[in-house]
Design a protein around this motif. Structure first.
Motif, PDB file in Angstrom:
ATOM      1  N   PRO A   1      22.109 -20.672  40.999  1.00 23.36           N
ATOM      2  CA  PRO A   1      22.321 -22.122  41.049  1.00 23.36           C
ATOM      3  C   PRO A   1      21.902 -22.715  42.388  1.00 23.36           C
ATOM      4  O   PRO A   1      22.005 -22.070  43.437  1.00 23.36           O
ATOM      5  N   VAL A   2      21.440 -23.954  42.348  1.00 24.99           N
ATOM      6  CA  VAL A   2      21.017 -24.649  43.561  1.00 24.99           C
ATOM      7  C   VAL A   2      22.154 -24.688  44.572  1.00 24.99           C
ATOM      8  O   VAL A   2      21.943 -24.459  45.780  1.00 24.99           O
ATOM      9  N   SER A   3      23.361 -24.965  44.121  1.00 26.70           N
ATOM     10  CA  SER A   3      24.503 -25.082  45.041  1.00 26.70           C
ATOM     11  C   SER A   3      24.772 -23.779  45.770  1.00 26.70           C
ATOM     12  O   SER A   3      25.151 -23.782  46.951  1.00 26.70           O
TER      13      SER A   3
ATOM     14  N   ALA B   1      15.713 -32.747  45.801  1.00 31.66           N
ATOM     15  CA  ALA B   1      15.449 -33.952  45.008  1.00 31.66           C
ATOM     16  C   ALA B   1      13.958 -34.080  44.713  1.00 31.66           C
ATOM     17  O   ALA B   1      13.553 -34.427  43.585  1.00 31.66           O
ATOM     18  N   GLU B   2      13.118 -33.812  45.712  1.00 32.37           N
ATOM     19  CA  GLU B   2      11.674 -33.884  45.538  1.00 32.37           C
ATOM     20  C   GLU B   2      11.179 -32.845  44.540  1.00 32.37           C
ATOM     21  O   GLU B   2      10.350 -33.140  43.675  1.00 32.37           O
ATOM     22  N   LEU B   3      11.688 -31.637  44.638  1.00 33.29           N
ATOM     23  CA  LEU B   3      11.275 -30.573  43.720  1.00 33.29           C
ATOM     24  C   LEU B   3      11.693 -30.888  42.289  1.00 33.29           C
ATOM     25  O   LEU B   3      10.971 -30.562  41.338  1.00 33.29           O
ATOM     26  N   ARG B   4      12.850 -31.525  42.127  1.00 31.12           N
ATOM     27  CA  ARG B   4      13.272 -31.935  40.781  1.00 31.12           C
ATOM     28  C   ARG B   4      12.329 -33.013  40.239  1.00 31.12           C
ATOM     29  O   ARG B   4      11.925 -32.959  39.070  1.00 31.12           O
ATOM     30  N   ASP B   5      11.982 -33.987  41.075  1.00 31.41           N
ATOM     31  CA  ASP B   5      11.072 -35.048  40.641  1.00 31.41           C
ATOM     32  C   ASP B   5       9.717 -34.495  40.230  1.00 31.41           C
ATOM     33  O   ASP B   5       9.091 -34.993  39.295  1.00 31.41           O
TER      34      ASP B   5
ATOM     35  N   ILE C   1      11.722 -27.438  39.825  1.00 33.60           N
ATOM     36  CA  ILE C   1      12.972 -26.734  39.533  1.00 33.60           C
ATOM     37  C   ILE C   1      13.746 -27.529  38.483  1.00 33.60           C
ATOM     38  O   ILE C   1      13.696 -28.766  38.468  1.00 33.60           O
ATOM     39  N   PHE C   2      14.436 -26.801  37.600  1.00 33.29           N
ATOM     40  CA  PHE C   2      15.176 -27.424  36.508  1.00 33.29           C
ATOM     41  C   PHE C   2      16.648 -27.016  36.499  1.00 33.29           C
ATOM     42  O   PHE C   2      17.434 -27.574  35.725  1.00 33.29           O
ATOM     43  N   LYS C   3      16.990 -26.055  37.300  1.00 35.22           N
ATOM     44  CA  LYS C   3      18.362 -25.522  37.287  1.00 35.22           C
ATOM     45  C   LYS C   3      19.319 -26.484  37.972  1.00 35.22           C
ATOM     46  O   LYS C   3      18.917 -27.347  38.744  1.00 35.22           O
TER      47      LYS C   3
END
Length: 308
Positions: free
Chosen positions: A264-266, A297-301, A305-307
């Motif tokens: 997980p990202v966290s 945030a940038e990688l999600r946009d 990353i999707f996790k």
């Protein structure tokens, strides 16, 4: 035994040294990483051997006292519980222990004074006094004794830690963690354990070994790309002015974010922000937290990353 926390620390240290030295040979650096992890595992066996060698040192001590000129009654009839400790005997004949110590040259033979002083600390302790004065003399009391020795005498002992750190430069950050695994190993033994009792393996599974290699390689292979993202989000900070360890921590964190979908990202953010508190500047954890949040945030946009 070598868990993800230790792996992250070792990867950070080796990559930091790689950049600091201006190195360019990834294979040499990777070998250094694996050597560092192997030496951590060696320490596990050094601690197990410490139980055996302290018991043998006690045997030599009571024998010397018995044969000195005009020994006292106590010296002629010493308490033999430590000498006959059942857990120590099990470890001394354990086949995995014997095989590893033989193949990797694990020995305290050049550390007689250290063994002697550690034995003296034990004999002078409340742990030892409680052991020899207790009414029960059985396997469980023998096992409990050595657990107490590690928890209350060996762990957090500055003199012992300093000696071990001088003995091997790779052990500076490992001692507390490895001591905890020795205590876990003691718990795993029971009265019926035979010579083939399992010890804790170097890696829990193949996934942990693969994690080491992939995390290390991806951090270095994509170093320029990761540094560019760091520069973009460092706002008023120029990368040249950032602490090198800050940059390394963020690079390794990015490698983990992008290449391990099950972590997980966290978890990744918390682990590397915690690392910054110990290995970088006082303000680094806050700075790294802010930069990594922006990068995530940038990688999600960008759908990289999707996790969660």
């Amino acid at each position: 035994m070598i868990n993800r926390i230790l792996i992250r620390i070792k990867v950070l240290q080796v990559i930091y040294a790689f950049y600091q030295k201006g190195d360019s040979d990834l294979k040499v650096a990777e070998n250094e990483l694996m050597m560092s992890l192997r030496r951590t595992y060696d320490l596990y066996f050094y601690f197990l051997l410490l139980i055996v060698d302290i018991t043998r040192a006690y045997e030599r001590m009571i024998d010397a006292r018995r044969h000195k000129y005009r020994p006292t009654e106590a010296e002629l009839h010493p308490d033999l519980r430590l000498l006959n400790n059942r857990l120590a005997k099990q470890i001394s004949t354990n086949q995995a222990f014997l095989k590893y110590t033989r193949e990797h040259g694990i020995s305290w033979s050049n550390d007689a004074e250290f063994i002697k002083k550690t034995l003296e600390r034990i004999l002078e302790s409340d742990v030892y006094n409680d052991y020899i004065t207790g009414k029960d003399d059985n396997y469980e009391t023998d096992k409990t004794f050595w657990r107490a020795v590690f928890k209350r005498i060996i762990s957090d002992n500055d003199a012992i830690d300093d000696y071990l750190e001088e003995k091997c430069i790779y052990w500076n950050e490992d001692i507390d963690v490895v001591e905890s695994f020795v205590i876990k190993t003691i718990k795993r033994f029971n009265e019926d354990s035979d010579d083939w009792q399992d010890l804790i393996p170097m890696f829990n599974n193949q996934d942990d070994y693969d994690y080491v290699i992939k995390l290390f390689r991806q951090t270095l292979l994509h170093g320029e790309e990761f540094r560019q993202r760091i520069d973009n989000h460092a706002k008023n900070w120029e990368s040249e002015r950032l602490a090198l360890m800050d940059i390394v921590i963020m690079q390794v964190a990015m490698a983990e974010l992008l290449n391990f979908p099950t972590i997980p990202v966290s978890v990744t953010l918390n682990e590397y922000i915690d690392a910054a508190k110990y290995y970088s500047t006082p303000k680094s954890s806050v700075f790294i937290n802010g930069v990594l949040d922006a990068i995530v945030a940038e990688l999600r946009d960008e759908k990289l990353i999707f996790k969660d």
